[in-house]
Design a protein around this motif. Sequence first.
Motif, PDB file in Angstrom:
ATOM      1  N   UNK A   1       0.830  -1.203   0.000  1.00  0.00           N
ATOM      2  CA  UNK A   1       0.000   0.000   0.000  1.00  0.00           C
ATOM      3  C   UNK A   1       0.866   1.254   0.000  1.00  0.00           C
ATOM      4  N   UNK A   2       1.901   1.275   0.836  1.00  0.00           N
ATOM      5  CA  UNK A   2       2.749   2.458   0.892  1.00  0.00           C
ATOM      6  C   UNK A   2       3.675   2.542  -0.327  1.00  0.00           C
ATOM      7  N   UNK A   3       3.926   1.407  -0.979  1.00  0.00           N
ATOM      8  CA  UNK A   3       4.641   1.470  -2.250  1.00  0.00           C
ATOM      9  C   UNK A   3       3.804   2.199  -3.299  1.00  0.00           C
ATOM     10  N   UNK A   4       2.497   1.910  -3.320  1.00  0.00           N
ATOM     11  CA  UNK A   4       1.609   2.630  -4.237  1.00  0.00           C
ATOM     12  C   UNK A   4       1.643   4.124  -3.960  1.00  0.00           C
ATOM     13  N   UNK A   5       1.635   4.505  -2.686  1.00  0.00           N
ATOM     14  CA  UNK A   5       1.685   5.919  -2.336  1.00  0.00           C
ATOM     15  C   UNK A   5       3.011   6.541  -2.759  1.00  0.00           C
ATOM     16  N   UNK A   6       4.111   5.796  -2.577  1.00  0.00           N
ATOM     17  CA  UNK A   6       5.413   6.309  -3.010  1.00  0.00           C
ATOM     18  C   UNK A   6       5.499   6.478  -4.514  1.00  0.00           C
ATOM     19  N   UNK A   7       4.958   5.505  -5.269  1.00  0.00           N
ATOM     20  CA  UNK A   7       4.940   5.620  -6.721  1.00  0.00           C
ATOM     21  C   UNK A   7       4.102   6.820  -7.172  1.00  0.00           C
ATOM     22  N   UNK A   8       3.029   7.111  -6.432  1.00  0.00           N
ATOM     23  CA  UNK A   8       2.209   8.281  -6.760  1.00  0.00           C
ATOM     24  C   UNK A   8       3.049   9.545  -6.697  1.00  0.00           C
ATOM     25  N   UNK A   9       3.795   9.695  -5.602  1.00  0.00           N
ATOM     26  CA  UNK A   9       4.649  10.869  -5.476  1.00  0.00           C
ATOM     27  C   UNK A   9       5.711  10.939  -6.558  1.00  0.00           C
TER      28      UNK A   9
END
Length: 274
Positions: free
Chosen positions: A209-217
């Motif tokens: 989940x936090x990988x998805x958030x990091x990729x968003x940034x």
Amino acid sequence: MHRFLLTPRWWGINVFVALAIPFCLFMGTWQLGRFEDRVGSHREAASGRPDAEPAAPLDSLLPVDTRTSGRLASAAGEYGRQLLVPERDLDGRRGFYVLTLLRTDSGRTVPVVRGWMPGTADAAKAPAPPAGRVEVTGALQASENSGTKGVHAQGGLPPGQLGVIGAATLVNLVQDPLYDAWLTVQTASDGMVPVPAEAPSNTGLDLKAFQNLGYTGEWFVFVAFVLFMWFRFYRREVETLRDAEAGLLPAASPAGAPGTAPAKAAPATAPAAE
């Protein structure tokens, strides 16, 4: 001044920027949507645990999905072979599951984790299952695999032990058809500790989940980087043109042009003495 923007080189730069920005925005929005989906599923799993609902027949809850995972399922039949699942942690302590195969009235077998015990897996410590026909109620769980957190997937276990709870690992141990699921009894019995139901896979705020958030940034940073580099190239081009118009740039003089110093002639060779 700005006619350079119509040159072939700048056409290529502008087309690249025009395609790169929407692509990065799309990918960033998609990754943000993946993160929001995981947050939503996490809230759903945390707010309304399905084990609060009344027990339903096992067959009516299959296949296991995010809606039925954790639901109380009921099955009736007779207990058969018992296995131990080593190296399972509960409340910060290392122990093992006591797993017993239940041959249901339908003729299919479902693994039932009757409880957890501390220490090293030992068949002598595990209490024997009840004899005769029994009715079992437990939280429904999806079959594990080698990537499930906490499983012993390296193999090399002694006979009577199982590393992964799933139909794929039990197919060679059971003659009857297997349910692609397992139950964990939620009431304590025979000195064993009940094993709580796990949340459905891909529903928690885990590393993915936090990988998805990091990729968003990252994708949104790429948008800012593309715009920054385009503006930097544009400003450098404008400054170069202004310097050229102001005569601040040195111009290379062609050979033989007025104002150039003549080439020095090579010194004459002295005549040889007669």
